[in-house]
Design an enzyme around this catalytic site. Sequence first.
Site, PDB file in Angstrom:
ATOM      1  N   GLU A  13      -0.351  -9.262  -0.713  1.00  0.00           N
ATOM      2  CA  GLU A  13      -1.995  -9.538  -0.649  1.00  0.00           C
ATOM      3  C   GLU A  13      -3.024  -9.611  -1.880  1.00  0.00           C
ATOM      4  OE1 GLU A  13      -2.236  -6.504   2.510  1.00  0.00           O
ATOM      5  OE2 GLU A  13      -3.004  -7.852   3.740  1.00  0.00           O
ATOM      6  N   GLY A  66       0.584  -5.041   0.824  1.00  0.00           N
ATOM      7  CA  GLY A  66      -0.555  -4.973  -0.228  1.00  0.00           C
ATOM      8  C   GLY A  66      -0.268  -5.841  -1.266  1.00  0.00           C
ATOM      9  N   ALA A 113       0.820  -1.058   0.065  1.00  0.00           N
ATOM     10  CA  ALA A 113      -0.102   0.077   0.245  1.00  0.00           C
ATOM     11  C   ALA A 113       0.812   1.118  -0.053  1.00  0.00           C
ATOM     12  CB  ALA A 113      -0.851  -0.005   1.341  1.00  0.00           C
ATOM     13  N   GLU A 124       4.273  -5.042   7.411  1.00  0.00           N
ATOM     14  CA  GLU A 124       3.520  -4.027   7.841  1.00  0.00           C
ATOM     15  C   GLU A 124       4.070  -3.854   9.205  1.00  0.00           C
ATOM     16  OE1 GLU A 124       2.449  -6.461   5.818  1.00  0.00           O
ATOM     17  OE2 GLU A 124       0.870  -5.588   4.417  1.00  0.00           O
TER      18      GLU A 124
HETATM   19  N1  CAA Z   1       4.710   3.317  -0.588  1.00  0.00           N
HETATM   20  C1  CAA Z   1       4.971   4.228  -1.056  1.00  0.00           C
HETATM   21  N2  CAA Z   1       6.421   4.534  -1.641  1.00  0.00           N
HETATM   22  C2  CAA Z   1       7.116   3.414  -1.786  1.00  0.00           C
HETATM   23  C3  CAA Z   1       6.537   2.089  -1.450  1.00  0.00           C
HETATM   24  C4  CAA Z   1       5.299   2.204  -0.717  1.00  0.00           C
HETATM   25  N3  CAA Z   1       4.948   0.903  -0.314  1.00  0.00           N
HETATM   26  N4  CAA Z   1       7.403   1.198  -1.764  1.00  0.00           N
HETATM   27  C5  CAA Z   1       8.658   2.002  -2.444  1.00  0.00           C
HETATM   28  N5  CAA Z   1       8.088   3.198  -2.441  1.00  0.00           N
HETATM   29  C6  CAA Z   1       9.062   4.552  -3.100  1.00  0.00           C
HETATM   30  C7  CAA Z   1      10.134   4.561  -2.133  1.00  0.00           C
HETATM   31  O1  CAA Z   1       9.853   5.840  -1.423  1.00  0.00           O
HETATM   32  C8  CAA Z   1      11.123   5.207  -3.221  1.00  0.00           C
HETATM   33  O2  CAA Z   1      10.744   6.631  -3.754  1.00  0.00           O
HETATM   34  P1  CAA Z   1      11.931   7.890  -3.901  1.00  0.00           P
HETATM   35  O3  CAA Z   1      12.552   7.350  -5.190  1.00  0.00           O
HETATM   36  O4  CAA Z   1      10.850   9.069  -3.940  1.00  0.00           O
HETATM   37  O5  CAA Z   1      12.772   7.958  -2.400  1.00  0.00           O
HETATM   38  C9  CAA Z   1      10.706   4.497  -4.587  1.00  0.00           C
HETATM   39  O6  CAA Z   1       9.533   3.888  -4.427  1.00  0.00           O
HETATM   40  C10 CAA Z   1      11.708   3.225  -4.981  1.00  0.00           C
HETATM   41  O7  CAA Z   1      11.880   2.470  -3.763  1.00  0.00           O
HETATM   42  P2  CAA Z   1      13.363   2.347  -2.969  1.00  0.00           P
HETATM   43  O8  CAA Z   1      14.171   3.506  -3.146  1.00  0.00           O
HETATM   44  O9  CAA Z   1      13.022   2.427  -1.557  1.00  0.00           O
HETATM   45  O10 CAA Z   1      13.793   1.090  -3.578  1.00  0.00           O
HETATM   46  P3  CAA Z   1      14.791   0.100  -3.107  1.00  0.00           P
HETATM   47  O11 CAA Z   1      15.155  -0.673  -3.951  1.00  0.00           O
HETATM   48  O12 CAA Z   1      15.895   0.555  -2.131  1.00  0.00           O
HETATM   49  O13 CAA Z   1      13.906  -1.020  -1.907  1.00  0.00           O
HETATM   50  C11 CAA Z   1      11.840  -1.913  -1.124  1.00  0.00           C
HETATM   51  C12 CAA Z   1      12.932  -1.535  -2.391  1.00  0.00           C
HETATM   52  C13 CAA Z   1      12.767  -3.009  -0.211  1.00  0.00           C
HETATM   53  C14 CAA Z   1      10.441  -2.500  -1.710  1.00  0.00           C
HETATM   54  C15 CAA Z   1      11.523  -0.548  -0.300  1.00  0.00           C
HETATM   55  O14 CAA Z   1      11.061   0.434  -1.198  1.00  0.00           O
HETATM   56  C16 CAA Z   1      10.569  -0.776   0.806  1.00  0.00           C
HETATM   57  O15 CAA Z   1      11.062  -1.322   1.835  1.00  0.00           O
HETATM   58  N6  CAA Z   1       9.278  -0.334   0.499  1.00  0.00           N
HETATM   59  C17 CAA Z   1       8.172  -0.353   1.331  1.00  0.00           C
HETATM   60  C18 CAA Z   1       7.692  -1.954   1.542  1.00  0.00           C
HETATM   61  C19 CAA Z   1       6.613  -1.864   2.579  1.00  0.00           C
HETATM   62  O16 CAA Z   1       6.919  -1.534   3.727  1.00  0.00           O
HETATM   63  N7  CAA Z   1       5.248  -2.366   2.298  1.00  0.00           N
HETATM   64  C20 CAA Z   1       4.346  -2.545   3.009  1.00  0.00           C
HETATM   65  C21 CAA Z   1       3.563  -1.242   2.731  1.00  0.00           C
HETATM   66  S1  CAA Z   1       2.307  -1.140   4.169  1.00  0.00           S
HETATM   67  C22 CAA Z   1       0.782  -2.121   3.475  1.00  0.00           C
HETATM   68  O17 CAA Z   1       0.986  -2.767   2.405  1.00  0.00           O
HETATM   69  C23 CAA Z   1      -0.319  -2.048   4.349  1.00  0.00           C
HETATM   70  C24 CAA Z   1      -1.421  -3.071   4.219  1.00  0.00           C
HETATM   71  O18 CAA Z   1      -1.667  -4.045   3.857  1.00  0.00           O
HETATM   72  C25 CAA Z   1      -2.655  -2.456   5.264  1.00  0.00           C
END
Ligand code: CAA
Length: 261
Positions: A115, A112, A69, A135
């Site tokens: 999911e 997400g 998400a 999460e």
């Molecule tokens: N939401 C918003 N932005 C996101 C994102 C997310 N879930 N995942 C990645 N991005 C963005 C990053 O912020 C980054 O933006 P900038 O270029 O502006 O900095 C861009 O996408 C590229 O990502 P990274 O530079 O972080 O890429 P990476 O290769 O270094 O890392 C990754 C990749 C490990 C997937 C890392 O981006 C990450 O940890 N992302 C978040 C993963 C996460 O925690 N997902 C769960 C979300 S909560 C959810 O899903 C809730 C639910 O079910 C209720």
Amino acid sequence: MAEVVPLVLVEREPEGRIATVLLNRPDRLNALNGELMGELATALRELDVDPDVRCIVIGGSERAFAAGADIGEMATASAIDMYLAQRVDRWDAIRSLGTPLVAAVSGFCLGGGCELAMTCDLIVASETAVFGQPETGLGILPGAGGTQRLTHAVGKALAMDIILSGRRLSARQALEAGLVARVVAREAWLDEARRVAREIASKGPLANRLAKEAVNRAQEGPLSLGLDYERRVLYLAFASEDAREGLSAFVEKRPPRFEGR
Ligand code: CAA
């Protein structure tokens, strides 16, 4: 006037019985914001009522199916904003589609994103795919079926490990655990998923719809209760200080400081 870029791309094969829907937010690793989920649900609903479409492939890019998400969007939302955002309706719309859905997963398939892949009927994964539910690292929990579907797919012990510790699974591990149906070569992730979709589309379409319903019935009773429960506790977690901290910390690119409140 600035060009409006669609957040999902729909492709139909000429003469073919399958459609492909690709998430198209590459600069955010296909993070599922409200707008993208709205476009996705609308595109899928339209394809679902088209009798010529016998199977739908849902994919992302080679780098990411979807990284979850949209954390930036959630970081500024209140629990009530989340409740009112019709987020749940879009997930329910996807869940209630009758057409078989194949998830074509390459790269990150997290939160997400995982999911969404599990909401599909089967997952075809590139050998590069990485699955996880990170999460709790943000102070929230999976809220679109993750606690239920992952547990059904891989069993309690591994689901607990993935959800509580943030452990990620490689494509091979996900195959062994029963989360994915097939693992394919890196460059073939979309072609192979489409090939599987064509195989599915060659079978009786009504039989496939009914079989999908019946297979889902094997899990549905407890799943509906579980999904309901999961949603309620997600909103509760969302109202916590830890959620504000975890989500803001990601956006601010710093480690979170959780207080358990
Ligand atoms: N939401 C918003 N932005 C996101 C994102 C997310 N879930 N995942 C990645 N991005 C963005 C990053 O912020 C980054 O933006 P900038 O270029 O502006 O900095 C861009 O996408 C590229 O990502 P990274 O530079 O972080 O890429 P990476 O290769 O270094 O890392 C990754 C990749 C490990 C997937 C890392 O981006 C990450 O940890 N992302 C978040 C993963 C996460 O925690 N997902 C769960 C979300 S909560 C959810 O899903 C809730 C639910 O079910 C209720």
